[in-house]
Enzyme design. Sequence first.
Site, PDB file in Angstrom:
ATOM      1  N   ASP A  85     -12.375   9.578  -2.471  1.00 48.10           N
ATOM      2  CA  ASP A  85     -13.653  10.299  -2.407  1.00 48.10           C
ATOM      3  C   ASP A  85     -13.631  11.469  -3.391  1.00 48.10           C
ATOM      4  OD1 ASP A  85     -11.596  11.590  -0.809  1.00 48.10           O
ATOM      5  OD2 ASP A  85     -13.146  13.076  -0.426  1.00 48.10           O
ATOM      6  N   ASP A 141       9.382   7.375  -0.149  1.00 47.07           N
ATOM      7  CA  ASP A 141       8.595   8.088  -1.154  1.00 47.07           C
ATOM      8  C   ASP A 141       8.332   7.104  -2.299  1.00 47.07           C
ATOM      9  OD1 ASP A 141       7.843   9.663  -3.406  1.00 47.07           O
ATOM     10  OD2 ASP A 141       8.807  11.406  -2.494  1.00 47.07           O
ATOM     11  N   GLU A 164       4.882   4.680   3.732  1.00 42.50           N
ATOM     12  CA  GLU A 164       4.431   6.031   4.096  1.00 42.50           C
ATOM     13  C   GLU A 164       5.648   6.951   4.078  1.00 42.50           C
ATOM     14  OE1 GLU A 164       1.519   7.775   4.655  1.00 42.50           O
ATOM     15  OE2 GLU A 164       2.958   9.394   4.970  1.00 42.50           O
ATOM     16  N   ASP A 217      -3.301  11.825  -2.029  1.00 45.16           N
ATOM     17  CA  ASP A 217      -3.418  13.293  -2.055  1.00 45.16           C
ATOM     18  C   ASP A 217      -3.818  13.735  -3.464  1.00 45.16           C
ATOM     19  OD1 ASP A 217      -2.601  13.346   0.609  1.00 45.16           O
ATOM     20  OD2 ASP A 217      -0.496  13.367   0.040  1.00 45.16           O
ATOM     21  N   GLU A 232       0.869  -1.185   0.000  1.00 49.13           N
ATOM     22  CA  GLU A 232       0.000   0.000   0.000  1.00 49.13           C
ATOM     23  C   GLU A 232       0.897   1.224   0.000  1.00 49.13           C
ATOM     24  OE1 GLU A 232      -3.669   2.336   2.247  1.00 49.13           O
ATOM     25  OE2 GLU A 232      -2.605   0.809   3.369  1.00 49.13           O
ATOM     26  N   THR A 287     -10.540   2.158   4.809  1.00 48.74           N
ATOM     27  CA  THR A 287      -9.366   2.860   5.324  1.00 48.74           C
ATOM     28  C   THR A 287      -9.848   3.929   6.321  1.00 48.74           C
ATOM     29  OG1 THR A 287      -9.255   4.761   3.828  1.00 48.74           O
ATOM     30  CG2 THR A 287      -8.455   2.652   2.966  1.00 48.74           C
ATOM     31  N   TYR A 344      -9.473   7.208   6.054  1.00 47.30           N
ATOM     32  CA  TYR A 344     -10.126   8.286   5.300  1.00 47.30           C
ATOM     33  C   TYR A 344     -11.490   7.849   4.774  1.00 47.30           C
ATOM     34  CZ  TYR A 344      -6.481  11.853   5.292  1.00 47.30           C
ATOM     35  OH  TYR A 344      -5.607  12.837   5.660  1.00 47.30           O
ATOM     36  N   GLU A 345     -11.567   6.607   4.370  1.00 45.45           N
ATOM     37  CA  GLU A 345     -12.829   6.092   3.819  1.00 45.45           C
ATOM     38  C   GLU A 345     -13.925   6.113   4.883  1.00 45.45           C
ATOM     39  OE1 GLU A 345     -12.191   2.317   2.044  1.00 45.45           O
ATOM     40  OE2 GLU A 345     -14.239   2.080   1.349  1.00 45.45           O
TER      41      GLU A 345
HETATM   42  N1  SAM Z   1      -4.320   5.599   2.821  1.00 42.55           N
HETATM   43  C1  SAM Z   1      -4.711   6.257   4.044  1.00 42.55           C
HETATM   44  C2  SAM Z   1      -6.207   6.259   4.178  1.00 42.55           C
HETATM   45  O1  SAM Z   1      -6.887   6.007   3.180  1.00 42.55           O
HETATM   46  O2  SAM Z   1      -6.704   6.494   5.288  1.00 42.55           O
HETATM   47  C3  SAM Z   1      -4.111   7.669   4.133  1.00 42.55           C
HETATM   48  C4  SAM Z   1      -4.591   8.639   3.106  1.00 42.55           C
HETATM   49  S1  SAM Z   1      -3.713  10.200   3.181  1.00 42.55           S
HETATM   50  C5  SAM Z   1      -4.775  11.304   2.408  1.00 42.55           C
HETATM   51  C6  SAM Z   1      -2.471   9.970   1.929  1.00 42.55           C
HETATM   52  C7  SAM Z   1      -1.154   9.465   2.509  1.00 42.55           C
HETATM   53  O3  SAM Z   1      -0.254   9.224   1.446  1.00 42.55           O
HETATM   54  C8  SAM Z   1      -0.475  10.481   3.421  1.00 42.55           C
HETATM   55  O4  SAM Z   1      -0.194   9.875   4.666  1.00 42.55           O
HETATM   56  C9  SAM Z   1       0.787  10.873   2.662  1.00 42.55           C
HETATM   57  O5  SAM Z   1       1.863  11.168   3.532  1.00 42.55           O
HETATM   58  C10 SAM Z   1       1.055   9.644   1.828  1.00 42.55           C
HETATM   59  N2  SAM Z   1       1.793   9.924   0.591  1.00 42.55           N
HETATM   60  C11 SAM Z   1       1.525  10.891  -0.298  1.00 42.55           C
HETATM   61  N3  SAM Z   1       2.406  10.869  -1.313  1.00 42.55           N
HETATM   62  C12 SAM Z   1       3.240   9.840  -1.053  1.00 42.55           C
HETATM   63  C13 SAM Z   1       4.370   9.319  -1.725  1.00 42.55           C
HETATM   64  N4  SAM Z   1       4.827   9.874  -2.862  1.00 42.55           N
HETATM   65  N5  SAM Z   1       5.009   8.260  -1.188  1.00 42.55           N
HETATM   66  C14 SAM Z   1       4.567   7.703  -0.026  1.00 42.55           C
HETATM   67  N6  SAM Z   1       3.510   8.172   0.669  1.00 42.55           N
HETATM   68  C15 SAM Z   1       2.850   9.227   0.163  1.00 42.55           C
END
Ligand code: SAM
Length: 215
Positions: free
Chosen positions: A153, A95, A68, A117, A43, A191, A193-194
């Site tokens: 969403d 990343d 993450e 994001d 993930e 998740t 956020y979901e």
């Molecule tokens: N997946 C989780 C959920 O659905 O509850 C978290 C959603 S949150 C909006 C998006 C997550 O993706 C953040 O914690 C952010 O730090 C991580 N993220 C964004 N770009 C990323 C990247 N290039 N590599 C790794 N993680 C990333």
Amino acid sequence: MRLRHIPGSEEQIAESPYVIQQPWEYRGCWEKAFGSSGPVVIEVGMGKGKFIMELAAAHPDINYVGIEMYSSVLLKAIQKRKDTKLSNLWFLRADARTLTDIFAPGEVHKIYLNFSDPWPKDRHAKRRLTSPEFMAVYDRILKDDGSVEFKTDNRELFEYSLESIPAAGWNVEMHTFDLHHSPYAHGNVMTEYESKFSAEGKPICKLIAKRQAAT
Ligand code: SAM
């Protein structure tokens, strides 16, 4: 998700028994990290890790890697992980741009992207995890019939993805604009956020993509 920096988070991550510190050392041999040769499922952007921890508990024969980028967020996942007994789950602070340094070609069976994001500005489109740039990264690590599963969403990001993914040479095998009221709802794992967005009455979009077969 970006949380306020937590002092000491890097040190706690460096000492955590749940985090692989030098994941590139397992490139091409992730079975050594898990002690088993089960399929590797990742993930990207796992946030606080609820989704991947639930999957790992439900599927002990599958090897999961939760990725993450931010320490403060990863720390929350580590704290939750302490309440579980899972031998088929590792966390990485990385990343998504570096995935090809971490996994060898064909090493990953499935990639989950959950509530990524949205990066709404056009000039930031390359940062969207469903952009052609990121799809090219996934192409390099997924096995031939591997898939990308994406939930959001955000209608704009979803509509963008329905165009960007085929443009990158993939088939969108299924999609729905309202997962929870669709035939695909069965077995869905929510998740963080979901749960939050669906409690607010927002429909959840989902797609599954696989590479287009070579002709
Ligand atoms: N997946 C989780 C959920 O659905 O509850 C978290 C959603 S949150 C909006 C998006 C997550 O993706 C953040 O914690 C952010 O730090 C991580 N993220 C964004 N770009 C990323 C990247 N290039 N590599 C790794 N993680 C990333």
